[in-house]
Design a protein around this motif. Structure first.
Motif, PDB file in Angstrom:
ATOM      1  N   GLN A 244       0.728  -1.136  -0.032  1.00 45.81           N
ATOM      2  CA  GLN A 244      -0.154  -0.112   0.107  1.00 45.81           C
ATOM      3  C   GLN A 244       0.856   1.360   0.034  1.00 45.81           C
ATOM      4  OE1 GLN A 244      -2.431   0.085   3.469  1.00 45.81           O
ATOM      5  NE2 GLN A 244      -0.906   0.130   4.791  1.00 45.81           N
ATOM      6  N   PRO A 245       0.513   2.374  -0.744  1.00 48.52           N
ATOM      7  CA  PRO A 245       1.140   3.623  -0.559  1.00 48.52           C
ATOM      8  C   PRO A 245       1.578   3.905   0.873  1.00 48.52           C
ATOM      9  CG  PRO A 245      -0.838   3.930  -1.693  1.00 48.52           C
ATOM     10  CD  PRO A 245      -0.796   2.571  -1.341  1.00 48.52           C
ATOM     11  N   CYS A 246       2.598   4.554   1.018  1.00 50.58           N
ATOM     12  CA  CYS A 246       2.965   5.165   2.389  1.00 50.58           C
ATOM     13  C   CYS A 246       3.859   6.570   2.211  1.00 50.58           C
ATOM     14  CB  CYS A 246       3.921   4.035   3.217  1.00 50.58           C
ATOM     15  SG  CYS A 246       3.029   2.572   3.600  1.00 50.58           S
ATOM     16  N   LEU A 247       3.682   7.404   3.176  1.00 53.25           N
ATOM     17  CA  LEU A 247       4.545   8.543   3.343  1.00 53.25           C
ATOM     18  C   LEU A 247       5.572   8.227   4.232  1.00 53.25           C
ATOM     19  CD1 LEU A 247       5.084  11.506   2.448  1.00 53.25           C
ATOM     20  CD2 LEU A 247       3.658  12.012   4.217  1.00 53.25           C
ATOM     21  N   VAL A 248       6.914   8.574   3.955  1.00 54.48           N
ATOM     22  CA  VAL A 248       7.661   8.236   5.083  1.00 54.48           C
ATOM     23  C   VAL A 248       8.403   9.482   5.240  1.00 54.48           C
ATOM     24  CG1 VAL A 248      10.018   7.130   5.491  1.00 54.48           C
ATOM     25  CG2 VAL A 248       8.467   6.031   4.103  1.00 54.48           C
TER      26      VAL A 248
END
Length: 138
Positions: A122-126
């Protein structure tokens, strides 16, 4: 803000938007473009924001100190013939005090210096701060 006395409109807009020299703990340290209209900046105020340049009402603080989250509204304005979106405190928002124990803040405790968008299952912001703490946002 520092205002340039030169007649170059681009330079004047830059000067108007730049961080004043007497405020070293303010400003943007990193910017992640998600699309031509959506930017995610990280700053010295420990916040990760989402700026939507097409629909400013969709802009928000994704992570930050509790006193900031949900207390800002975003409005377009013109500064020296340049359209900008500004965050302002929502004075109509009522303050409610939390009673009892509260959860630890997911916010960074240092300036946010790096941002990345990662696609795994799933897309994630780091986000990473000056203290070396990395946070992953789903």
């Amino acid at each position: 803000a520092v205002v340039s006395t030169q007649s170059n409109p681009k330079r004047e807009a830059q000067s108007e938007l730049s961080t004043p020299a007497d405020q070293p703990d303010s400003g943007v340290h990193s910017v992640l473009p998600l699309s031509p209209d959506v930017l995610v900046p990280g700053g010295a105020d420990y916040c990760v924001r989402l700026w939507n340049t097409r629909h400013e009402s969709d802009s928000s603080v994704l992570s930050g100190p509790r006193e900031i989250i949900g207390r800002q509204v975003y409005r377009k304005s013109i500064i020296r013939d340049v359209e900008v979106i500004q965050a302002e405190e929502d004075i109509a928002m009522s303050y409610t005090e939390n009673k009892g124990l509260s959860q630890p803040s997911p916010a960074h405790h240092h300036a946010v210096t790096d941002l990345a968008f990662v696609k795994t299952t799933q897309p994630c912001l780091v986000s990473v701060d000056m203290g070396g703490i990395m946070k992953i946002w789903k």
